[in-house]
Design a protein around this motif. Structure first.
Motif, mmCIF file in Angstrom:
data_model
loop_
_atom_site.group_PDB
_atom_site.id
_atom_site.type_symbol
_atom_site.label_atom_id
_atom_site.label_comp_id
_atom_site.label_asym_id
_atom_site.label_seq_id
_atom_site.Cartn_x
_atom_site.Cartn_y
_atom_site.Cartn_z
ATOM 1 N N SER A 214 -2.186 -3.209 -7.750
ATOM 2 C CA SER A 214 -1.304 -3.122 -6.594
ATOM 3 C C SER A 214 -2.095 -2.839 -5.319
ATOM 4 O O SER A 214 -1.831 -3.425 -4.264
ATOM 5 C CB SER A 214 -0.268 -2.023 -6.841
ATOM 6 O OG SER A 214 0.582 -1.875 -5.742
ATOM 7 N N LEU A 215 -3.075 -1.965 -5.410
ATOM 8 C CA LEU A 215 -3.928 -1.656 -4.265
ATOM 9 C C LEU A 215 -4.711 -2.894 -3.824
ATOM 10 O O LEU A 215 -4.775 -3.215 -2.631
ATOM 11 C CB LEU A 215 -4.891 -0.519 -4.620
ATOM 12 C CG LEU A 215 -5.906 -0.120 -3.558
ATOM 13 C CD1 LEU A 215 -5.204 0.525 -2.371
ATOM 14 C CD2 LEU A 215 -6.939 0.813 -4.148
ATOM 15 N N LEU B 71 0.824 -1.206 0.000
ATOM 16 C CA LEU B 71 0.000 0.000 0.000
ATOM 17 C C LEU B 71 0.861 1.259 0.000
ATOM 18 O O LEU B 71 0.539 2.248 -0.665
ATOM 19 C CB LEU B 71 -0.944 -0.002 1.199
ATOM 20 C CG LEU B 71 -2.035 -1.064 1.194
ATOM 21 C CD1 LEU B 71 -2.876 -0.959 2.461
ATOM 22 C CD2 LEU B 71 -2.905 -0.971 -0.038
ATOM 23 N N THR C 87 2.271 1.732 -3.471
ATOM 24 C CA THR C 87 1.195 2.159 -4.370
ATOM 25 C C THR C 87 0.907 3.640 -4.189
ATOM 26 O O THR C 87 0.746 4.374 -5.174
ATOM 27 C CB THR C 87 -0.081 1.339 -4.111
ATOM 28 O OG1 THR C 87 0.224 -0.048 -4.279
ATOM 29 C CG2 THR C 87 -1.188 1.731 -5.054
ATOM 30 N N LYS C 88 0.841 4.081 -2.940
ATOM 31 C CA LYS C 88 0.600 5.506 -2.678
ATOM 32 C C LYS C 88 1.731 6.362 -3.243
ATOM 33 O O LYS C 88 1.494 7.408 -3.840
ATOM 34 C CB LYS C 88 0.450 5.753 -1.185
ATOM 35 C CG LYS C 88 0.164 7.204 -0.851
ATOM 36 C CD LYS C 88 0.242 7.463 0.630
ATOM 37 C CE LYS C 88 0.004 8.896 0.990
ATOM 38 N NZ LYS C 88 0.935 9.844 0.394
ATOM 39 N N LEU D 255 -1.766 0.347 -10.851
ATOM 40 C CA LEU D 255 -1.956 0.902 -9.509
ATOM 41 C C LEU D 255 -3.165 0.257 -8.829
ATOM 42 O O LEU D 255 -3.124 -0.049 -7.631
ATOM 43 C CB LEU D 255 -2.129 2.422 -9.570
ATOM 44 C CG LEU D 255 -0.875 3.216 -9.895
ATOM 45 C CD1 LEU D 255 -1.217 4.682 -10.062
ATOM 46 C CD2 LEU D 255 0.184 3.025 -8.835
ATOM 47 N N TRP D 256 -4.236 0.044 -9.578
ATOM 48 C CA TRP D 256 -5.419 -0.611 -9.028
ATOM 49 C C TRP D 256 -5.081 -2.036 -8.586
ATOM 50 O O TRP D 256 -5.471 -2.467 -7.504
ATOM 51 C CB TRP D 256 -6.538 -0.603 -10.060
ATOM 52 C CG TRP D 256 -7.767 -1.326 -9.623
ATOM 53 C CD1 TRP D 256 -8.235 -2.490 -10.119
ATOM 54 C CD2 TRP D 256 -8.672 -0.941 -8.585
ATOM 55 N NE1 TRP D 256 -9.377 -2.853 -9.459
ATOM 56 C CE2 TRP D 256 -9.669 -1.924 -8.513
ATOM 57 C CE3 TRP D 256 -8.729 0.136 -7.705
ATOM 58 C CZ2 TRP D 256 -10.707 -1.866 -7.605
ATOM 59 C CZ3 TRP D 256 -9.771 0.192 -6.800
ATOM 60 C CH2 TRP D 256 -10.736 -0.789 -6.756
#
Length: 69
Positions: free
Chosen positions: A46-47, A17, A20-21, A43-44
């Protein structure tokens, strides 16, 4: 042993997380027309993986018996 694995998976989820941020923040700051259209999909994904890791860690930590029938 199960607690150790749970803590490692929890750390992996939190790290996922965090990364990703950081990637999203960098994308907002430095993204332009040369940025790949697929970056939001990555990114999605990874989240979602970070959230799944955290859920698995919590299941292991609290010893929940989740069975799929």
């Amino acid at each position: 042993m199960q607690t150790l694995i749970a803590l490692l998976v929890l750390a992996l989820g939190i790290w996922q997380l965090w990364v990703t941020k950081g990637a999203f923040t960098d994308l907002k700051k430095n993204g332009n027309e040369q940025t790949s259209y697929f970056i939001m999909n990555s990114l999605w994904s990874s989240l979602v993986m970070g959230i799944i890791f955290i859920i698995i860690a919590l299941i292991l930590l609290f010893g929940l018996d989740i069975s799929i029938n």
